[in-house]
Scaffold this motif. Sequence first.
Motif, PDB file in Angstrom:
ATOM      1  N   UNK A   7      -0.976  21.820  -6.238  1.00 40.34           N
ATOM      2  CA  UNK A   7      -1.118  22.998  -7.102  1.00 40.34           C
ATOM      3  C   UNK A   7      -0.554  22.746  -8.502  1.00 40.34           C
ATOM      4  N   UNK A   8      -0.325  21.510  -8.878  1.00 40.91           N
ATOM      5  CA  UNK A   8       0.233  21.183 -10.196  1.00 40.91           C
ATOM      6  C   UNK A   8      -0.666  21.713 -11.315  1.00 40.91           C
ATOM      7  N   UNK A   9      -0.079  22.019 -12.496  1.00 41.33           N
ATOM      8  CA  UNK A   9      -0.887  22.574 -13.605  1.00 41.33           C
ATOM      9  C   UNK A   9      -1.687  21.511 -14.351  1.00 41.33           C
ATOM     10  N   UNK A  10      -2.049  20.455 -13.671  1.00 41.56           N
ATOM     11  CA  UNK A  10      -2.896  19.411 -14.245  1.00 41.56           C
ATOM     12  C   UNK A  10      -3.686  18.779 -13.108  1.00 41.56           C
ATOM     13  N   UNK A  11      -4.819  18.151 -13.454  1.00 46.38           N
ATOM     14  CA  UNK A  11      -5.629  17.490 -12.443  1.00 46.38           C
ATOM     15  C   UNK A  11      -4.998  16.181 -12.002  1.00 46.38           C
ATOM     16  N   UNK A  12      -5.148  15.871 -10.711  1.00 45.04           N
ATOM     17  CA  UNK A  12      -4.604  14.616 -10.170  1.00 45.04           C
ATOM     18  C   UNK A  12      -5.593  14.047  -9.159  1.00 45.04           C
ATOM     19  N   UNK A  13      -5.851  12.734  -9.271  1.00 47.15           N
ATOM     20  CA  UNK A  13      -6.680  12.080  -8.255  1.00 47.15           C
ATOM     21  C   UNK A  13      -6.286  10.606  -8.170  1.00 47.15           C
ATOM     22  N   UNK A  14      -6.671   9.988  -7.050  1.00 49.57           N
ATOM     23  CA  UNK A  14      -6.394   8.567  -6.856  1.00 49.57           C
ATOM     24  C   UNK A  14      -7.698   7.835  -6.600  1.00 49.57           C
ATOM     25  N   UNK A  15      -7.715   6.554  -7.029  1.00 49.24           N
ATOM     26  CA  UNK A  15      -8.888   5.696  -6.863  1.00 49.24           C
ATOM     27  C   UNK A  15      -8.490   4.433  -6.110  1.00 49.24           C
ATOM     28  N   UNK A  16      -9.478   3.896  -5.386  1.00 56.70           N
ATOM     29  CA  UNK A  16      -9.293   2.576  -4.785  1.00 56.70           C
ATOM     30  C   UNK A  16      -9.552   1.505  -5.838  1.00 56.70           C
ATOM     31  N   UNK A  17      -9.291   0.262  -5.497  1.00 54.14           N
ATOM     32  CA  UNK A  17      -9.565  -0.866  -6.390  1.00 54.14           C
ATOM     33  C   UNK A  17     -11.049  -0.951  -6.729  1.00 54.14           C
ATOM     34  N   UNK A  18     -11.902  -0.407  -5.824  1.00 49.63           N
ATOM     35  CA  UNK A  18     -13.354  -0.446  -6.049  1.00 49.63           C
ATOM     36  C   UNK A  18     -13.858   0.820  -6.743  1.00 49.63           C
ATOM     37  N   UNK A  19     -12.937   1.629  -7.310  1.00 50.67           N
ATOM     38  CA  UNK A  19     -13.297   2.839  -8.049  1.00 50.67           C
ATOM     39  C   UNK A  19     -13.820   3.954  -7.165  1.00 50.67           C
ATOM     40  N   UNK A  20     -13.471   3.970  -5.895  1.00 50.25           N
ATOM     41  CA  UNK A  20     -13.851   5.083  -5.020  1.00 50.25           C
ATOM     42  C   UNK A  20     -12.739   6.132  -5.044  1.00 50.25           C
ATOM     43  N   UNK A  21     -13.120   7.410  -5.052  1.00 48.26           N
ATOM     44  CA  UNK A  21     -12.162   8.515  -5.078  1.00 48.26           C
ATOM     45  C   UNK A  21     -11.526   8.653  -3.695  1.00 48.26           C
ATOM     46  N   UNK A  22     -10.186   8.592  -3.642  1.00 47.35           N
ATOM     47  CA  UNK A  22      -9.472   8.662  -2.359  1.00 47.35           C
ATOM     48  C   UNK A  22      -8.846  10.038  -2.127  1.00 47.35           C
ATOM     49  N   UNK A  23      -8.364  10.675  -3.183  1.00 47.66           N
ATOM     50  CA  UNK A  23      -7.756  12.002  -3.027  1.00 47.66           C
ATOM     51  C   UNK A  23      -7.892  12.756  -4.343  1.00 47.66           C
ATOM     52  N   UNK A  24      -7.911  14.101  -4.254  1.00 43.22           N
ATOM     53  CA  UNK A  24      -8.038  14.965  -5.423  1.00 43.22           C
ATOM     54  C   UNK A  24      -7.205  16.215  -5.173  1.00 43.22           C
ATOM     55  N   UNK A  25      -6.418  16.630  -6.173  1.00 42.82           N
ATOM     56  CA  UNK A  25      -5.657  17.850  -5.952  1.00 42.82           C
ATOM     57  C   UNK A  25      -6.513  19.090  -6.225  1.00 42.82           C
ATOM     58  N   UNK A  26      -6.009  20.240  -5.782  1.00 38.54           N
ATOM     59  CA  UNK A  26      -6.785  21.488  -5.848  1.00 38.54           C
ATOM     60  C   UNK A  26      -7.044  21.901  -7.299  1.00 38.54           C
ATOM     61  N   UNK A  27      -6.119  21.587  -8.179  1.00 39.59           N
ATOM     62  CA  UNK A  27      -6.304  21.953  -9.589  1.00 39.59           C
ATOM     63  C   UNK A  27      -7.553  21.300 -10.166  1.00 39.59           C
ATOM     64  N   UNK A  28      -7.727  19.996  -9.926  1.00 35.70           N
ATOM     65  CA  UNK A  28      -8.901  19.300 -10.455  1.00 35.70           C
ATOM     66  C   UNK A  28     -10.179  19.768  -9.758  1.00 35.70           C
ATOM     67  N   UNK A  29     -10.096  20.049  -8.453  1.00 33.39           N
ATOM     68  CA  UNK A  29     -11.276  20.577  -7.753  1.00 33.39           C
ATOM     69  C   UNK A  29     -11.724  21.894  -8.381  1.00 33.39           C
ATOM     70  N   UNK A  30     -10.766  22.752  -8.745  1.00 29.73           N
ATOM     71  CA  UNK A  30     -11.095  24.035  -9.377  1.00 29.73           C
ATOM     72  C   UNK A  30     -11.711  23.826 -10.759  1.00 29.73           C
ATOM     73  N   UNK A  31     -11.170  22.858 -11.513  1.00 28.23           N
ATOM     74  CA  UNK A  31     -11.707  22.585 -12.853  1.00 28.23           C
ATOM     75  C   UNK A  31     -13.154  22.131 -12.779  1.00 28.23           C
ATOM     76  N   UNK A  32     -13.446  21.246 -11.817  1.00 29.34           N
ATOM     77  CA  UNK A  32     -14.790  20.649 -11.718  1.00 29.34           C
ATOM     78  C   UNK A  32     -15.749  21.476 -10.878  1.00 29.34           C
ATOM     79  N   UNK A  33     -15.229  22.368 -10.030  1.00 28.39           N
ATOM     80  CA  UNK A  33     -16.108  23.202  -9.216  1.00 28.39           C
ATOM     81  C   UNK A  33     -16.558  22.553  -7.926  1.00 28.39           C
TER      82      UNK A  33
END
Length: 403
Positions: A7-33
């Motif tokens: 729930x941080x007031x900024x978007x957060x996500x993690x990527x693998x070495x191959x540029x695959x999305x591994x995790x995304x926080x709720x803030x960024x999900x809300x921003x992107x829809x």
Amino acid sequence: MNEQLNEAPCGYFTLSEEDAILSVNQTLLSILGYNLDQLNGQPINFILSASAILFHQLYLVPLIKLENHIEEIYISLKSVDDEEIPVLLNAVRRERDGRTLIECVVIPMRKRNELENELLIAKKEAVTALNARNKAYSDLENAHETMKVQKDKLIELNKKNEKYKVDTEREMDLAKKIQETLLPVPIINEHVEIQAYYKGSNQLSGDLYGFYQIDAQRYGLILLDVMGHGLSSALITMSLQSIFQRLIIKGSEVKTVMKELDDHLHSLFKNTSETGHYCTAVYLLIDTDKREINYINAGHPSVLLQDMNGKQYQMRSNRPPLGMFEDMSFKTNTLTYNKGSKLCLYTDGVEEPLGSDRLCSLLKTYSAAPLSTLKEEIIQSLRNKEDTDPRKDDQSLILVNLK
């Protein structure tokens, strides 16, 4: 992910070495829809704008590999509604639990951009108004006589411009026809069927493709997109065509073809002050006996491969565009295919209006249909899109049935 980070007031996500999305926080999900299931496992390009994709491949990936972090990079993300959202990106590359992760934090910049734009516009309007008033006072007395002189000059200049316009349009039409004659005719035999589609913009094209039968079992396919449009880009594509046609027909290795094209682009502007041109390119060497494809993708949209069971693969870019960096090395990738597989190669003039998901869907829907039917469905989809969203880019498409 803990609740505070989620729930941080900024978007957060993690990527693998191959540029695959591994995790995304709720803030960024809300921003992107999006919801979490829609983004988990997707490549980072899935949420990047078109310009950000190229910037990511050519700048961000090398930078984070070199320095293990990046700070305050301005890029645009793409929401579920295709809205471009400007953000500041910070990222760090670190080892965790035996694997390499890239942790990213993004901060939306929409409100700041709007305020800065409003301030710039207001300042520009104030300066323009002041300059206009001062100039009006100083020029008023001489304006009438100057206008009479300039009117006569303008009439004469318009006559010359009209003649130049007619002559130029005639020459450009001829150059466009010459350029289109370089495009190959379909190949249909017991081993492969290759068909293509090309629609140029109103200007001379920066797109060019070629496909050739080298011997009884080998075929070479190449697709290029030179930066920009107009006469300079068209001349570059035609000079590249003479090189790749000679090398491919001779049966040169994939890396040899791409290296010579890259060297040629650098040599064109080596002794001038002009800014060099670059081009995205993908070359496939198909061996129907071995059922093997050797390829190099230099900054080009991914090539789609679908096997007879409907499983799809993407031959993604593994090198920067040609002409961008000198003395670049090229590594050939290899994959095998089974009987009944199909290939789809295209330029961004096809990908941007339709999207890669739509192309994948059409390829799967018409997997059992004749290649001509698949081509017509893609063309019709492009026409439907143009009715609602007119575009001015060249469109090039190559479809292959590997029998």
